[in-house]
Motif scaffolding. Sequence first.
Motif, PDB file in Angstrom:
ATOM      1  N   TYR A  96       0.831  -1.200   0.000  1.00 35.52           N
ATOM      2  CA  TYR A  96       0.000   0.000   0.000  1.00 35.52           C
ATOM      3  C   TYR A  96       0.866   1.251   0.000  1.00 35.52           C
ATOM      4  O   TYR A  96       0.617   2.196  -0.759  1.00 35.52           O
ATOM      5  CB  TYR A  96      -0.923  -0.003   1.220  1.00 35.52           C
ATOM      6  CG  TYR A  96      -1.596   1.324   1.456  1.00 35.52           C
ATOM      7  CD1 TYR A  96      -2.669   1.733   0.676  1.00 35.52           C
ATOM      8  CD2 TYR A  96      -1.133   2.194   2.442  1.00 35.52           C
ATOM      9  CE1 TYR A  96      -3.276   2.956   0.873  1.00 35.52           C
ATOM     10  CE2 TYR A  96      -1.726   3.420   2.655  1.00 35.52           C
ATOM     11  CZ  TYR A  96      -2.792   3.799   1.866  1.00 35.52           C
ATOM     12  OH  TYR A  96      -3.382   5.011   2.065  1.00 35.52           O
ATOM     13  N   GLU A  97       1.906   1.269   0.851  1.00 38.23           N
ATOM     14  CA  GLU A  97       2.777   2.447   0.931  1.00 38.23           C
ATOM     15  C   GLU A  97       3.518   2.675  -0.378  1.00 38.23           C
ATOM     16  O   GLU A  97       3.670   3.811  -0.833  1.00 38.23           O
ATOM     17  CB  GLU A  97       3.777   2.295   2.087  1.00 38.23           C
ATOM     18  CG  GLU A  97       3.119   2.437   3.445  1.00 38.23           C
ATOM     19  CD  GLU A  97       4.056   2.119   4.596  1.00 38.23           C
ATOM     20  OE1 GLU A  97       5.168   1.591   4.349  1.00 38.23           O
ATOM     21  OE2 GLU A  97       3.674   2.413   5.746  1.00 38.23           O
ATOM     22  N   ALA A 102       4.128   5.785  -5.250  1.00 40.89           N
ATOM     23  CA  ALA A 102       4.174   5.845  -6.711  1.00 40.89           C
ATOM     24  C   ALA A 102       3.110   6.809  -7.236  1.00 40.89           C
ATOM     25  O   ALA A 102       3.365   7.593  -8.160  1.00 40.89           O
ATOM     26  CB  ALA A 102       3.969   4.454  -7.302  1.00 40.89           C
ATOM     27  N   THR A 103       1.926   6.766  -6.646  1.00 38.34           N
ATOM     28  CA  THR A 103       0.855   7.677  -7.063  1.00 38.34           C
ATOM     29  C   THR A 103       1.242   9.124  -6.795  1.00 38.34           C
ATOM     30  O   THR A 103       1.045   9.990  -7.656  1.00 38.34           O
ATOM     31  CB  THR A 103      -0.446   7.333  -6.303  1.00 38.34           C
ATOM     32  OG1 THR A 103      -0.776   5.974  -6.547  1.00 38.34           O
ATOM     33  CG2 THR A 103      -1.591   8.210  -6.761  1.00 38.34           C
ATOM     34  N   PHE A 105       4.268  10.277  -6.596  1.00 39.35           N
ATOM     35  CA  PHE A 105       5.348  10.618  -7.522  1.00 39.35           C
ATOM     36  C   PHE A 105       4.771  10.996  -8.884  1.00 39.35           C
ATOM     37  O   PHE A 105       5.161  12.003  -9.474  1.00 39.35           O
ATOM     38  CB  PHE A 105       6.316   9.432  -7.657  1.00 39.35           C
ATOM     39  CG  PHE A 105       7.398   9.667  -8.670  1.00 39.35           C
ATOM     40  CD1 PHE A 105       8.473  10.481  -8.353  1.00 39.35           C
ATOM     41  CD2 PHE A 105       7.335   9.085  -9.928  1.00 39.35           C
ATOM     42  CE1 PHE A 105       9.477  10.697  -9.281  1.00 39.35           C
ATOM     43  CE2 PHE A 105       8.316   9.306 -10.854  1.00 39.35           C
ATOM     44  CZ  PHE A 105       9.403  10.109 -10.535  1.00 39.35           C
ATOM     45  N   ILE A 106       3.826  10.183  -9.355  1.00 40.69           N
ATOM     46  CA  ILE A 106       3.206  10.463 -10.659  1.00 40.69           C
ATOM     47  C   ILE A 106       2.462  11.793 -10.619  1.00 40.69           C
ATOM     48  O   ILE A 106       2.556  12.602 -11.538  1.00 40.69           O
ATOM     49  CB  ILE A 106       2.260   9.308 -11.066  1.00 40.69           C
ATOM     50  CG1 ILE A 106       3.090   8.070 -11.401  1.00 40.69           C
ATOM     51  CG2 ILE A 106       1.387   9.697 -12.252  1.00 40.69           C
ATOM     52  CD1 ILE A 106       2.265   6.806 -11.573  1.00 40.69           C
ATOM     53  N   GLN A 107       1.739  12.033  -9.534  1.00 41.63           N
ATOM     54  CA  GLN A 107       1.013  13.294  -9.412  1.00 41.63           C
ATOM     55  C   GLN A 107       1.980  14.472  -9.370  1.00 41.63           C
ATOM     56  O   GLN A 107       1.729  15.513  -9.979  1.00 41.63           O
ATOM     57  CB  GLN A 107       0.136  13.288  -8.162  1.00 41.63           C
ATOM     58  CG  GLN A 107      -1.062  12.379  -8.285  1.00 41.63           C
ATOM     59  CD  GLN A 107      -1.841  12.253  -6.987  1.00 41.63           C
ATOM     60  OE1 GLN A 107      -1.366  12.665  -5.932  1.00 41.63           O
ATOM     61  NE2 GLN A 107      -3.026  11.663  -7.065  1.00 41.63           N
ATOM     62  N   ASN A 108       3.095  14.312  -8.662  1.00 44.79           N
ATOM     63  CA  ASN A 108       4.090  15.384  -8.607  1.00 44.79           C
ATOM     64  C   ASN A 108       4.738  15.610  -9.959  1.00 44.79           C
ATOM     65  O   ASN A 108       5.114  16.728 -10.299  1.00 44.79           O
ATOM     66  CB  ASN A 108       5.167  15.068  -7.558  1.00 44.79           C
ATOM     67  CG  ASN A 108       4.624  15.162  -6.149  1.00 44.79           C
ATOM     68  OD1 ASN A 108       3.608  15.821  -5.916  1.00 44.79           O
ATOM     69  ND2 ASN A 108       5.277  14.501  -5.220  1.00 44.79           N
TER      70      ASN A 108
END
Length: 170
Positions: A96-97, A102-103, A105-108
């Motif tokens: 989960y972490e 990763a989510t 990071f992608i959003q950033n």
Amino acid sequence: MKKTIVRCYIRSKVPPMRWTDDLDLLFTQVVELLGGERKATPKPILKCMDVRNLTISHVKSHLQMYRKKKKEESIKEKRLMLEMNRRQSQQYLQIYERARDATQFIQNQQRPQLDIIEKITPVLESSNKFLYQFSRERLNENKNNDVVVASGSAIGEEELSLELTLGHKY
């Protein structure tokens, strides 16, 4: 005060018996046949085993040790299951972490792109208006649509490229 009475240990007159592997296997099979270590009692075990020189006290003692051994195994199994569940929970938490990181990071990574898009959008809109007007003027001047549109697009793209690169309108 009342004194407690301690019962003295009286050693059995029956000599100790060495349980061989075959005898222990027979004992285990009989116990399971009679319904397990909790339901089996010494007298039916002794009758089913039908071993010469085997007494009820031997069976009682061995059944007591057998029950203790089974209880210890049961406790170990429960501890093992709890440990496995704990490890599995930790693995799920780690997964989960990692997915959350990763989510994020992608959003950033997408945020700077969105900032660039927000900055470029007004420039593109003005360039598109210019390109549209320019191509309409060229179409009115010339009857050869294919050449005019291609040259108009090329000119518009060059101006757009310069505009994006230098940040100036030409």
